[in-house]
Design an enzyme around this catalytic site. Structure first.
Site, PDB file in Angstrom:
ATOM      1  N   GLY A  25      -9.790 -10.658   2.708  1.00  0.00           N
ATOM      2  CA  GLY A  25      -9.405  -9.320   2.257  1.00  0.00           C
ATOM      3  C   GLY A  25      -9.184  -9.304   0.744  1.00  0.00           C
ATOM      4  O   GLY A  25      -8.703 -10.272   0.165  1.00  0.00           O
ATOM      5  N   GLN A  26      -9.509  -8.152   0.149  1.00  0.00           N
ATOM      6  CA  GLN A  26      -9.350  -8.015  -1.309  1.00  0.00           C
ATOM      7  C   GLN A  26      -7.881  -7.968  -1.732  1.00  0.00           C
ATOM      8  O   GLN A  26      -7.561  -8.127  -2.903  1.00  0.00           O
ATOM      9  CB  GLN A  26     -10.056  -6.741  -1.779  1.00  0.00           C
ATOM     10  CG  GLN A  26     -10.179  -6.670  -3.298  1.00  0.00           C
ATOM     11  CD  GLN A  26     -10.561  -5.299  -3.795  1.00  0.00           C
ATOM     12  OE1 GLN A  26     -11.550  -4.743  -3.325  1.00  0.00           O
ATOM     13  NE2 GLN A  26      -9.778  -4.750  -4.727  1.00  0.00           N
ATOM     14  N   LYS A  27      -6.978  -7.773  -0.778  1.00  0.00           N
ATOM     15  CA  LYS A  27      -5.562  -7.671  -1.163  1.00  0.00           C
ATOM     16  C   LYS A  27      -5.111  -8.898  -1.936  1.00  0.00           C
ATOM     17  O   LYS A  27      -4.388  -8.801  -2.916  1.00  0.00           O
ATOM     18  CB  LYS A  27      -4.686  -7.474   0.073  1.00  0.00           C
ATOM     19  CG  LYS A  27      -3.356  -6.855  -0.282  1.00  0.00           C
ATOM     20  CD  LYS A  27      -2.268  -7.260   0.651  1.00  0.00           C
ATOM     21  CE  LYS A  27      -1.686  -8.536   0.163  1.00  0.00           C
ATOM     22  NZ  LYS A  27      -0.784  -9.238   0.959  1.00  0.00           N
ATOM     23  N   GLU A  53      -3.882  -4.445  10.875  1.00  0.00           N
ATOM     24  CA  GLU A  53      -5.198  -3.793  10.749  1.00  0.00           C
ATOM     25  C   GLU A  53      -6.093  -4.470   9.701  1.00  0.00           C
ATOM     26  O   GLU A  53      -7.307  -4.437   9.809  1.00  0.00           O
ATOM     27  CB  GLU A  53      -5.027  -2.308  10.402  1.00  0.00           C
ATOM     28  CG  GLU A  53      -4.844  -1.413  11.602  1.00  0.00           C
ATOM     29  CD  GLU A  53      -5.969  -1.513  12.646  1.00  0.00           C
ATOM     30  OE1 GLU A  53      -7.154  -1.506  12.266  1.00  0.00           O
ATOM     31  OE2 GLU A  53      -5.647  -1.611  13.836  1.00  0.00           O
ATOM     32  N   GLN A 105       0.483 -24.365   1.367  1.00  0.00           N
ATOM     33  CA  GLN A 105       0.415 -23.291   0.380  1.00  0.00           C
ATOM     34  C   GLN A 105       1.754 -22.595   0.148  1.00  0.00           C
ATOM     35  O   GLN A 105       1.826 -21.632  -0.591  1.00  0.00           O
ATOM     36  CB  GLN A 105      -0.680 -22.281   0.747  1.00  0.00           C
ATOM     37  CG  GLN A 105      -0.416 -21.430   1.975  1.00  0.00           C
ATOM     38  CD  GLN A 105      -1.659 -20.649   2.372  1.00  0.00           C
ATOM     39  OE1 GLN A 105      -2.614 -21.191   2.909  1.00  0.00           O
ATOM     40  NE2 GLN A 105      -1.651 -19.348   2.120  1.00  0.00           N
ATOM     41  N   HIS A 150      -6.373  -7.721   9.096  1.00  0.00           N
ATOM     42  CA  HIS A 150      -7.064  -8.832   9.765  1.00  0.00           C
ATOM     43  C   HIS A 150      -8.126  -8.289  10.721  1.00  0.00           C
ATOM     44  O   HIS A 150      -9.227  -8.826  10.821  1.00  0.00           O
ATOM     45  CB  HIS A 150      -6.078  -9.656  10.610  1.00  0.00           C
ATOM     46  CG  HIS A 150      -5.025 -10.353   9.816  1.00  0.00           C
ATOM     47  ND1 HIS A 150      -3.713  -9.961   9.830  1.00  0.00           N
ATOM     48  CD2 HIS A 150      -5.086 -11.427   8.991  1.00  0.00           C
ATOM     49  CE1 HIS A 150      -2.996 -10.759   9.056  1.00  0.00           C
ATOM     50  NE2 HIS A 150      -3.809 -11.658   8.530  1.00  0.00           N
ATOM     51  N   ARG A 165       4.002  -9.623   5.282  1.00  0.00           N
ATOM     52  CA  ARG A 165       5.319  -9.594   4.636  1.00  0.00           C
ATOM     53  C   ARG A 165       5.997  -8.229   4.744  1.00  0.00           C
ATOM     54  O   ARG A 165       7.220  -8.133   4.595  1.00  0.00           O
ATOM     55  CB  ARG A 165       5.190  -9.996   3.165  1.00  0.00           C
ATOM     56  CG  ARG A 165       4.737 -11.429   3.023  1.00  0.00           C
ATOM     57  CD  ARG A 165       5.269 -12.104   1.773  1.00  0.00           C
ATOM     58  NE  ARG A 165       5.214 -13.539   1.951  1.00  0.00           N
ATOM     59  CZ  ARG A 165       4.227 -14.318   1.512  1.00  0.00           C
ATOM     60  NH1 ARG A 165       3.235 -13.796   0.840  1.00  0.00           N
ATOM     61  NH2 ARG A 165       4.242 -15.619   1.730  1.00  0.00           N
ATOM     62  N   VAL A 199      -6.854  -2.844   3.411  1.00  0.00           N
ATOM     63  CA  VAL A 199      -6.524  -1.785   4.389  1.00  0.00           C
ATOM     64  C   VAL A 199      -5.097  -1.329   4.095  1.00  0.00           C
ATOM     65  O   VAL A 199      -4.203  -2.152   3.892  1.00  0.00           O
ATOM     66  CB  VAL A 199      -6.650  -2.307   5.835  1.00  0.00           C
ATOM     67  CG1 VAL A 199      -6.281  -1.223   6.847  1.00  0.00           C
ATOM     68  CG2 VAL A 199      -8.068  -2.810   6.090  1.00  0.00           C
ATOM     69  N   SER A 219       0.235  -6.031   5.062  1.00  0.00           N
ATOM     70  CA  SER A 219       0.582  -7.426   4.791  1.00  0.00           C
ATOM     71  C   SER A 219       1.616  -7.859   5.826  1.00  0.00           C
ATOM     72  O   SER A 219       2.472  -7.055   6.224  1.00  0.00           O
ATOM     73  CB  SER A 219       1.201  -7.539   3.394  1.00  0.00           C
ATOM     74  OG  SER A 219       1.876  -8.766   3.269  1.00  0.00           O
TER      75      SER A 219
HETATM   76  O1  PAF Z   1      -4.958 -15.310   3.170  1.00  0.00           O
HETATM   77  C1  PAF Z   1      -4.474 -16.073   4.034  1.00  0.00           C
HETATM   78  O2  PAF Z   1      -4.033 -15.657   5.102  1.00  0.00           O
HETATM   79  C2  PAF Z   1      -4.407 -17.566   3.745  1.00  0.00           C
HETATM   80  O3  PAF Z   1      -4.165 -17.810   2.401  1.00  0.00           O
HETATM   81  C3  PAF Z   1      -5.653 -18.326   4.213  1.00  0.00           C
HETATM   82  C4  PAF Z   1      -6.895 -17.880   3.469  1.00  0.00           C
HETATM   83  C5  PAF Z   1      -5.852 -18.100   5.713  1.00  0.00           C
HETATM   84  C6  PAF Z   1      -5.455 -19.829   3.981  1.00  0.00           C
HETATM   85  O4  PAF Z   1      -4.359 -20.320   4.662  1.00  0.00           O
END
Ligand code: PAF
Length: 280
Positions: free
Chosen positions: A146-148, A34, A60, A36, A186, A175, A184
């Site tokens: 998102g602010q998360k 939700e 990352q 996204h 995760r 959210v 999330s």
């Molecule tokens: O927040 C995310 O899902 C990722 O860090 C992003 C911004 C898509 C970059 O890969």
């Protein structure tokens, strides 16, 4: 909704729209929830053409992190994006994003030093590099996050400003599930017992907010109480709790006008982050 992987094909669709249609962009790593969908729906309301990128960015993830185990669910993501009104789903390949030999990276300094940056060395370099590249391809009018991932939003705002990207960054509120757990990807990895323990993060933030409203503005007693509450949950292990300046993310001793609480807590083996912005 079109789904494309190739950069040139994406540019071909977007080139005639530039300057005529407002292009909204939601960069993601997929496994949509939700959180996204809220970004996509907002982009759909505010823009004429919405692009979502779905790319699990290897840069990352640290060597000991969960890149291979990161949830991937492209068919159901595609369906959800379509239902949210997305016009173009871009699923680039790692080979095209990072052609070999790859030599160019974006490093945002200072604001990446603490918190997630300290625990996950190289993480924000990976995030900033990929988002710079995605923005360069899509050249959106607005990009949604998102602010998360609060520190990420600050890093990306800084990068966009420093590199003169002509894009407006829109940050939407976290959210949450009914019990307060921040959505999330995760969360899927929490066992039932861990999932039952996960609301402790939101409870801690809510308690901190209540105490601030009651007039406690010094960081030391606030953090002490929050830590004690989290430690009362047997499955929770604090990674960091901090009360910071919301722009610089440097720790503060006392809330003057506004502050952000940042939390990273391991619930079993799953590391969750959350945050709360406070204005007094
Ligand atoms: O927040 C995310 O899902 C990722 O860090 C992003 C911004 C898509 C970059 O890969």
């Amino acid at each position: 909704m079109k789904t494309l992987s190739n950069i040139k094909a994406v540019q071909k669709i977007l080139a005639p729209l530039r300057g005529k249609k407002r292009i909204g962009f939601v960069p993601t790593m997929g496994a949509f929830h939700e959180g996204h969908l809220a970004l996509m729906r907002r982009a759909e309301r505010e823009c004429d053409f919405v692009v979502v990128s779905l790319f699990v960015n290897p840069l990352q993830f640290g060597p000991k992190e969960d890149f291979a185990a990161y949830p991937r669910s492209v068919p159901s993501d595609r369906k959800m994006a379509q239902e949210a009104g997305v016009d173009l789903l871009w699923t680039p390949t790692a080979e095209e994003i990072y052609p070999s030999p790859y030599r160019t990276f974006v490093d945002v300094e200072e604001i990446t030093r603490r918190w997630e940056g300290a625990v996950r060395p190289g993480h924000f370099r990976g995030v900033a590099t990929v988002v710079a590249k995605l923005l360069q391809v899509v050249q959106p009018d607005r990009a949604y996050f998102g602010q998360k991932d609060y520190q990420q939003t600050r890093v990306l705002r800084q990068m966009v400003k420093d590199l003169h990207f002509p894009v407006s960054i829109r940050i939407l509120p976290t959210v949450r599930e009914k019990d307060g757990v921040a959505m999330s990807s995760r969360n899927q990895r929490l066992s039932p017992a861990e999932r039952a323990a996960a609301p402790i993060l939101f409870r801690a933030l809510t308690q901190a907010e209540t105490r601030v409203r009651q007039g406690i503005h010094e960081s030391r007693p606030l953090l002490k109480e929050v830590a004690a509450l989290i430690q009362s949950e047997p499955l929770a292990r604090i990674d960091y709790i901090a009360l910071c300046d919301p722009a610089s993310l440097e720790p503060i001793e006392k809330i003057q006008k506004e502050a952000v609480f940042l939390l990273a807590v391991k619930i079993g083996s799953v590391r969750l982050i959350d945050n709360l912005l406070i204005r007094i």
